[in-house]
Enzyme design. Sequence first.
Site, PDB file in Angstrom:
ATOM      1  N   TYR A  99       0.859  -1.184   0.000  1.00  0.00           N
ATOM      2  CA  TYR A  99       0.000   0.000   0.000  1.00  0.00           C
ATOM      3  C   TYR A  99       0.893   1.232   0.000  1.00  0.00           C
ATOM      4  O   TYR A  99       1.804   1.335   0.826  1.00  0.00           O
ATOM      5  CB  TYR A  99      -0.879  -0.026   1.256  1.00  0.00           C
ATOM      6  CG  TYR A  99      -1.824   1.157   1.382  1.00  0.00           C
ATOM      7  CD1 TYR A  99      -2.952   1.256   0.577  1.00  0.00           C
ATOM      8  CD2 TYR A  99      -1.579   2.160   2.317  1.00  0.00           C
ATOM      9  CE1 TYR A  99      -3.823   2.337   0.703  1.00  0.00           C
ATOM     10  CE2 TYR A  99      -2.451   3.238   2.458  1.00  0.00           C
ATOM     11  CZ  TYR A  99      -3.573   3.327   1.645  1.00  0.00           C
ATOM     12  OH  TYR A  99      -4.418   4.395   1.769  1.00  0.00           O
ATOM     13  N   ASP A 141       9.321   2.719  -0.462  1.00  0.00           N
ATOM     14  CA  ASP A 141       8.302   3.394   0.348  1.00  0.00           C
ATOM     15  C   ASP A 141       8.616   3.047   1.804  1.00  0.00           C
ATOM     16  O   ASP A 141       8.259   1.981   2.297  1.00  0.00           O
ATOM     17  CB  ASP A 141       6.911   2.893  -0.071  1.00  0.00           C
ATOM     18  CG  ASP A 141       5.817   3.402   0.855  1.00  0.00           C
ATOM     19  OD1 ASP A 141       6.132   4.011   1.898  1.00  0.00           O
ATOM     20  OD2 ASP A 141       4.638   3.172   0.544  1.00  0.00           O
ATOM     21  N   LYS A 197       4.805   9.072   8.770  1.00  0.00           N
ATOM     22  CA  LYS A 197       4.716   8.526  10.134  1.00  0.00           C
ATOM     23  C   LYS A 197       5.807   9.058  11.071  1.00  0.00           C
ATOM     24  O   LYS A 197       5.720  10.183  11.523  1.00  0.00           O
ATOM     25  CB  LYS A 197       4.681   7.009  10.091  1.00  0.00           C
ATOM     26  CG  LYS A 197       3.502   6.514   9.216  1.00  0.00           C
ATOM     27  CD  LYS A 197       3.266   5.058   9.327  1.00  0.00           C
ATOM     28  CE  LYS A 197       2.241   4.542   8.350  1.00  0.00           C
ATOM     29  NZ  LYS A 197       0.843   4.815   8.688  1.00  0.00           N
TER      30      LYS A 197
END
Length: 428
Positions: free
Chosen positions: A144, A239, A267
Site C-alpha cells: 500500500y 516506500d 509517520k
Amino acid sequence: MNYKRSSALFAQAESVIPGGVNSPVRAFKAVGGTPIFVKEAKGAYLYDEDGNKLIDYINSWGPMILGHAYEPVVNAVIEKAKKGTSFGMPTEIETQIAELAVSMVPNIDKIRFVNSGTEACMSAIRLARGFTGKDKIIKFAGCYHGHSDSFLIQAGSGAITFGSPNSPGVTKGTAKDTLLAIYNDIESVKALFEANKEEIACIIIEPVAGNMGCIPPKDGFLNDLRNLCNEHNILLIFDEVMTGFRLAKGGAQELFNINADIVCFGKVIGGGLPVGAFAARNEIMNYLAPLGPVYQAGTLSGNPLAMAAGLTMLEALNNDSEVFTRLAEKTEYLHKGFTEVLNNNRINHKINRAGSMISIHFTEENVVDFETSAKGNNETFKKFFHGMLEEGVYIAPSAFETWFITDALTYDDLDFTIEAVNKVASKL
Ligand code: HOZ
C-alpha cells in the site's frame, strides 16, 4: 469492557462523516463491532471515552515510536504554535530537519517535505516518471502506497500487461500505467520487464511490507530488484513510510544495505503530526520545481508545527544509539512469547517480524506475499481481535495490518500482552 460511550459517539459520527470515520480501516468493518473512540493517550497506553485503559499496538499506525504524548515533542509543538502556525513561506526549521534527515539516511542528498505518506509516494512516482521520461510503474500486490489513483490498482486479467482499477473513480487510463508484481517473487518482476521493454519508469516497494500484515523481504530479493533496476535503467523507490526511522536510523536502506533511488517517508518523520517526505540524490531531486520541470507544491508543506514535532522526534532517535536495538529486542521477546503460548494452545499460526514490526497470521503456510497473507483465517482473527480488546490490548482491527512496537512498552506490558494472547488462544 463497556463501550457504551464509544458506540454512541460512533452513531453520532455516522450521521455527518461517511461511515463515521475519516479513514476506512478505523470503522472495524473487517472485525465487526463498533470502533473505540480515544479520549487521550500517554506512553504505551490509550484511554478511551468509556474509561478503559488499553495497551496500544497500533501507535497511530507507526509514528509513536517513543510512545504517545512524548513530552519533548509536545513541548516543541506548544512553543512553536505560540509563534504562528502556518506562513506558506520558508522557515529555518525546515532546513534543520532536512539536514538531520539527510545525515541519518544513507544515499540521499536532498529531501522535500509534504503532508502525508500518500503525498510522498504520489510525488515520488511523478518525479520518477519525469526524470526517466517513461510512464509505467511497477508495484507489488498487497503493498500500500497511499490512496492516490496510480496505486489503487489490482492485477487485471492481463496482469503481465497492465492492471485494473480497484476503486471506482480510478480511470482505466491510469490503471494501464501500473503493473502488478508478486512480493518476494523476482520472476514476476522479470516477466513485467520483458513485456514492457523501455516503458517502465520505476518500481515502488515497501522494503518490509506492512499492509498485508508484516512481510519481510526474502534474502536477496531487494538486492535482485536493485540489480534488475540497474540493468534496465529503472528507478527503485523504497516506500519507507512505515520502515523509515523505525527499522534503523537509516531505515530499510541501512538495515538491508541496499540503496534505493528515491525514498518516501511518513509517520515517524512527523512525530505524530501530518508529515511526509521524499528524498533522493541531487541528480534526481534537482528535477523538481523550481529547479527542474516536475511540479509539486503545498501550502502546508514544511508547516512549522509539523517540522517542530518531526525535528524533535528525529533528534531523539538520532541521539539514542540503543533505541532501535531495544525496539527489536522487545519485538523479539513478544515473538518468542506468542509462539510459546500459541503452540501450547495448538493454534495454527505464523508470526512475521522485522525490527519493531510484527504480525500474527492464523494460517499454516508461510506468509510471504499477498496471496499467502489472504489465506489467513479471518474468523479466527476476528475472535482474536475482540478477545485481545477484552483483555485490554488494542491491535489493528484488520489481519492485513502490522503491529507497531513502541519503546514506551515495558517488559511488564509485554508479559501482560503475552498472557492476554494465552488467555484468548485458549478460547479460539
Ligand atoms: N493507512 C492505514 C492503514 N495501513 C490506516 C490509517 C488510519 O486509519 O489512520
